[in-house]
Design a protein around this motif. Structure first.
Motif, PDB file in Angstrom:
ATOM      1  N   ALA A   1       0.851  -1.198   0.000  1.00 56.75           N
ATOM      2  CA  ALA A   1       0.000   0.000   0.000  1.00 56.75           C
ATOM      3  C   ALA A   1       0.886   1.247   0.000  1.00 56.75           C
ATOM      4  CB  ALA A   1      -0.920  -0.011   1.218  1.00 56.75           C
ATOM      5  N   GLY A   2       1.955   1.216   0.771  1.00 61.02           N
ATOM      6  CA  GLY A   2       2.890   2.347   0.834  1.00 61.02           C
ATOM      7  C   GLY A   2       3.532   2.605  -0.516  1.00 61.02           C
ATOM      8  N   ARG A   3       3.878   1.526  -1.219  1.00 61.78           N
ATOM      9  CA  ARG A   3       4.516   1.667  -2.536  1.00 61.78           C
ATOM     10  C   ARG A   3       3.555   2.373  -3.501  1.00 61.78           C
ATOM     11  NH1 ARG A   3       4.647  -0.474  -7.265  1.00 61.78           N
ATOM     12  NH2 ARG A   3       3.024  -2.003  -6.849  1.00 61.78           N
ATOM     13  N   LEU A   4       2.284   1.922  -3.491  1.00 62.49           N
ATOM     14  CA  LEU A   4       1.292   2.544  -4.382  1.00 62.49           C
ATOM     15  C   LEU A   4       1.100   4.020  -4.030  1.00 62.49           C
ATOM     16  CD1 LEU A   4      -1.450  -0.230  -4.682  1.00 62.49           C
ATOM     17  CD2 LEU A   4       0.032   0.619  -6.505  1.00 62.49           C
ATOM     18  N   LYS A   5       1.076   4.306  -2.719  1.00 65.61           N
ATOM     19  CA  LYS A   5       0.889   5.707  -2.281  1.00 65.61           C
ATOM     20  C   LYS A   5       2.028   6.574  -2.797  1.00 65.61           C
ATOM     21  CE  LYS A   5      -1.328   4.732   2.099  1.00 65.61           C
ATOM     22  NZ  LYS A   5      -1.097   4.703   3.514  1.00 65.61           N
TER      23      LYS A   5
ATOM     24  N   ALA B   1      -9.561  -1.156  -6.677  1.00 65.82           N
ATOM     25  CA  ALA B   1     -10.348  -0.177  -5.910  1.00 65.82           C
ATOM     26  C   ALA B   1      -9.473   0.634  -4.954  1.00 65.82           C
ATOM     27  CB  ALA B   1     -11.447  -0.905  -5.127  1.00 65.82           C
ATOM     28  N   HIS B   2      -8.201   0.288  -4.915  1.00 67.89           N
ATOM     29  CA  HIS B   2      -7.230   1.019  -4.097  1.00 67.89           C
ATOM     30  C   HIS B   2      -7.584   1.046  -2.607  1.00 67.89           C
ATOM     31  CE1 HIS B   2      -6.372   3.164  -8.141  1.00 67.89           C
ATOM     32  NE2 HIS B   2      -5.751   2.017  -8.047  1.00 67.89           N
ATOM     33  N   VAL B   3      -8.009  -0.113  -2.132  1.00 68.70           N
ATOM     34  CA  VAL B   3      -8.235  -0.274  -0.692  1.00 68.70           C
ATOM     35  C   VAL B   3      -7.331  -1.418  -0.213  1.00 68.70           C
ATOM     36  CG1 VAL B   3      -9.876  -0.845   1.146  1.00 68.70           C
ATOM     37  CG2 VAL B   3     -10.641   0.478  -0.835  1.00 68.70           C
TER      38      VAL B   3
ATOM     39  N   GLU C   1       3.652   6.175  -5.377  1.00 70.59           N
ATOM     40  CA  GLU C   1       3.474   6.379  -6.836  1.00 70.59           C
ATOM     41  C   GLU C   1       2.346   7.361  -7.112  1.00 70.59           C
ATOM     42  OE1 GLU C   1       2.836   2.565  -8.639  1.00 70.59           O
ATOM     43  OE2 GLU C   1       4.908   1.949  -8.276  1.00 70.59           O
ATOM     44  N   GLY C   2       1.720   7.857  -6.059  1.00 73.79           N
ATOM     45  CA  GLY C   2       0.682   8.882  -6.232  1.00 73.79           C
ATOM     46  C   GLY C   2      -0.734   8.312  -6.253  1.00 73.79           C
ATOM     47  N   VAL C   3      -0.884   7.003  -6.019  1.00 74.17           N
ATOM     48  CA  VAL C   3      -2.223   6.410  -6.017  1.00 74.17           C
ATOM     49  C   VAL C   3      -2.921   6.763  -4.696  1.00 74.17           C
ATOM     50  CG1 VAL C   3      -3.522   4.235  -6.145  1.00 74.17           C
ATOM     51  CG2 VAL C   3      -1.394   4.492  -7.448  1.00 74.17           C
ATOM     52  N   ASP C   4      -4.214   7.107  -4.789  1.00 69.31           N
ATOM     53  CA  ASP C   4      -4.988   7.474  -3.599  1.00 69.31           C
ATOM     54  C   ASP C   4      -5.480   6.184  -2.913  1.00 69.31           C
ATOM     55  OD1 ASP C   4      -6.758   8.591  -1.749  1.00 69.31           O
ATOM     56  OD2 ASP C   4      -8.357   8.800  -3.236  1.00 69.31           O
ATOM     57  N   VAL C   5      -4.608   5.596  -2.111  1.00 66.44           N
ATOM     58  CA  VAL C   5      -4.939   4.315  -1.464  1.00 66.44           C
ATOM     59  C   VAL C   5      -5.617   4.567  -0.113  1.00 66.44           C
ATOM     60  CG1 VAL C   5      -3.970   2.191  -0.463  1.00 66.44           C
ATOM     61  CG2 VAL C   5      -2.973   3.157  -2.543  1.00 66.44           C
ATOM     62  N   VAL C   6      -6.700   3.834   0.140  1.00 73.09           N
ATOM     63  CA  VAL C   6      -7.301   3.841   1.476  1.00 73.09           C
ATOM     64  C   VAL C   6      -6.716   2.631   2.197  1.00 73.09           C
ATOM     65  CG1 VAL C   6      -9.413   3.587   2.807  1.00 73.09           C
ATOM     66  CG2 VAL C   6      -9.426   4.971   0.728  1.00 73.09           C
ATOM     67  N   ASP C   7      -6.013   2.899   3.271  1.00 71.74           N
ATOM     68  CA  ASP C   7      -5.274   1.817   3.919  1.00 71.74           C
ATOM     69  C   ASP C   7      -5.963   1.357   5.204  1.00 71.74           C
ATOM     70  OD1 ASP C   7      -3.461   0.021   4.811  1.00 71.74           O
ATOM     71  OD2 ASP C   7      -1.738   1.371   4.815  1.00 71.74           O
ATOM     72  N   PHE C   8      -6.594   0.175   5.118  1.00 68.04           N
ATOM     73  CA  PHE C   8      -7.230  -0.410   6.297  1.00 68.04           C
ATOM     74  C   PHE C   8      -6.375  -1.555   6.847  1.00 68.04           C
ATOM     75  CE2 PHE C   8     -11.751   0.648   4.575  1.00 68.04           C
ATOM     76  CZ  PHE C   8     -11.641   1.940   5.068  1.00 68.04           C
ATOM     77  N   SER C   9      -5.112  -1.608   6.434  1.00 69.93           N
ATOM     78  CA  SER C   9      -4.301  -2.767   6.814  1.00 69.93           C
ATOM     79  C   SER C   9      -3.568  -2.579   8.144  1.00 69.93           C
ATOM     80  CB  SER C   9      -3.281  -3.089   5.716  1.00 69.93           C
ATOM     81  OG  SER C   9      -2.307  -2.073   5.635  1.00 69.93           O
ATOM     82  N   ALA C  10      -3.257  -1.331   8.459  1.00 74.18           N
ATOM     83  CA  ALA C  10      -2.389  -1.111   9.620  1.00 74.18           C
ATOM     84  C   ALA C  10      -3.139  -1.253  10.938  1.00 74.18           C
ATOM     85  CB  ALA C  10      -1.771   0.268   9.535  1.00 74.18           C
TER      86      ALA C  10
END
Ligand SMILES: Cc1ncc(COP(=O)(O)O)c(C=O)c1O
Length: 396
Positions: free
Chosen positions: A28-32, A356-358, A34-43
């Motif tokens: 998720a961090g890598r995608l972020k 879906a970038h989640v 790269e500028g992707v708007d990731v919603v991170d529910f993993s942490a």
């Protein structure tokens, strides 16, 4: 043979794998980046800042030049503060000699398994389980014995289920209540039954109390260490990470009979020397200072929890048991996976992240094949955005 190929690595390293929750967070961090708007529910990490009184105690420690080695098992003030807090909250009676301060809860869990388990010993782990248990037990050369729980009973393990898996080789039972990932909270009397069963068979119980202050719907925090006559059976693995929003400070602790603390002290003396001096001073303030930030965080988690469960249960093909503690939802997404032609939670999570970038954690990491874990330790706004995306994804 070359070190570049990894062939010279010690064999025991192959008994463990990288934490899958950390892996998802890294992707998720890598995608972020790269500028992707990731919603991170993993942490599994509170989004709240560490309370100011705790930060100020660390600043004072710095200006006072409290920046040198400390006692291996932690400063006396902190061990006293840990024992006092535990006594106040749960009615236990530990002394500093029965306490060790560690570099986070993970550290004490690692150390406990290494000092308690011999190769060939068996360790009971209810499923779903927190990722780390399996790996640290394997690293000690011991065998994990997994005990399935019932989803329709909220994933709560029972003494009867555990009893069926006990053998002469059983050395340790690991209980994590409230549970990461399911949020299951073991009823006090069932936990007591488990401890009595363990004691009657000469088995130890490690209670991982990482989320013990985060209980919902009137749940009363308790510690198995307070059960009558269980001090030689129950070992506490504690952490300040979640309770005080201190994940980066790395402070955990163990409460156990002196022989166990002594063994950990030996290990720790060669491993970390001591936990960070400044973080220890901050931890003293966390435990002895005002506790209102804990209450405020819990109230906020309670709102988020309700919202997340209701939203998840409104998605066709998704069914979420009510988590009674911690800050995770563990929905069953089998129906949605079938509808979308997805075979595993791992594929579900990868597709959800890519399309879906989640980011969330697939159930395989916790030993089940129909679930994903969502951390709701994030703002309502982000929760709404991520759940909109999950819903759209599941509806195909
Ligand atoms: C169940 C459980 N136990 C222990 C820990 C250890 O936390 P820390 O090492 O940050 O204290 C975690 C962290 O995610 C956890 O989820």
């Amino acid at each position: 043979m070359s070190i570049a190929s990894g062939s010279q690595l010690a064999e025991r390293v192959s008994t463990i794998s990288e934490s899958s929750t950390m892996k998802v967070a890294a992707e998720a961090g890598r995608l972020k980046r790269e500028g992707v708007d990731v919603v991170d529910f993993s942490a599994g990490e509170p989004d709240f800042p560490t309370p100011d009184n705790i930060k100020n105690a660390a600043i004072k420690a710095l200006t006072d030049n409290f920046t040198k080695y400390t006692d291996t098992t932690g400063i006396l003030d902190l061990k006293k503060a840990i024992c006092d807090r535990h006594a106040k909250d749960y009615g236990t009676s530990y002394t500093p000699a029965e306490c060790v301060v560690t570099v986070g809860g993970k550290h004490v869990i690692f150390e406990l398994t290494q000092v308690l388990l011999n190769p060939g010993d068996e360790c009971i782990i209810p499923v779903p389980y927190w990722v780390t248990y399996k790996d640290v037990v394997n690293y000690a050369g011991a065998k994990c014995v997994f005990v399935d729980t019932d989803e329709d009973k909220g994933f709560n393990v029972t003494a009867a289920q555990i009893e069926k898996h006990l053998s002469p080789r059983t050395k340790l039972i690991i209980i994590n209540s409230p549970s990461n990932p399911s949020g299951a909270v073991l009823a006090r009397d069932e936990f007591e039954k488990i401890c009595k069963l363990a004691k009657s068979r000469g088995v130890l119980v490690m209670t991982d109390e990482c989320y013990c202050r985060f209980l919902y719907e009137g749940g009363e925090p308790y510690s198995a260490a307070a059960f009558e006559g269980m001090k030689d059976t129950v070992i506490v693995a504690g952490s300040l990470s979640k309770t005080y929003a201190m994940t980066g400070w790395r402070v955990g602790f163990g409460l156990a009979p002196k022989a166990v603390i002594g063994a950990i002290a030996k290990l720790q003396s060669h491993m970390t020397s001591n936990p960070t001096s400044i973080a220890q001073k901050a931890a003293v303030e966390a435990l002895n200072g005002p506790q209102d930030s804990v209450v405020a965080m819990l109230a906020e988690y309670a709102k988020r929890r309700r919202y997340v469960i209701d939203r998840l249960n409104a998605i066709p093909g998704v069914k979420c048991t009510e988590p009674m503690g911690a800050f995770y939802a563990y929905p069953n997404v089998r129906g949605a996976m079938n509808k979308l032609g997805i075979a595993t939670p791992l594929d579900f999570s990868s597709k959800l992240l890519a399309e879906a970038h989640v980011a969330l954690v697939p159930g395989e990491a916790f030993g089940t094949n129909d679930h994903v874990r969502i951390s709701y330790a994030t703002s309502m706004e982000i929760l709404a955005k991520g759940l909109d995306r999950i819903e759209k994804f599941c509806r195909g």
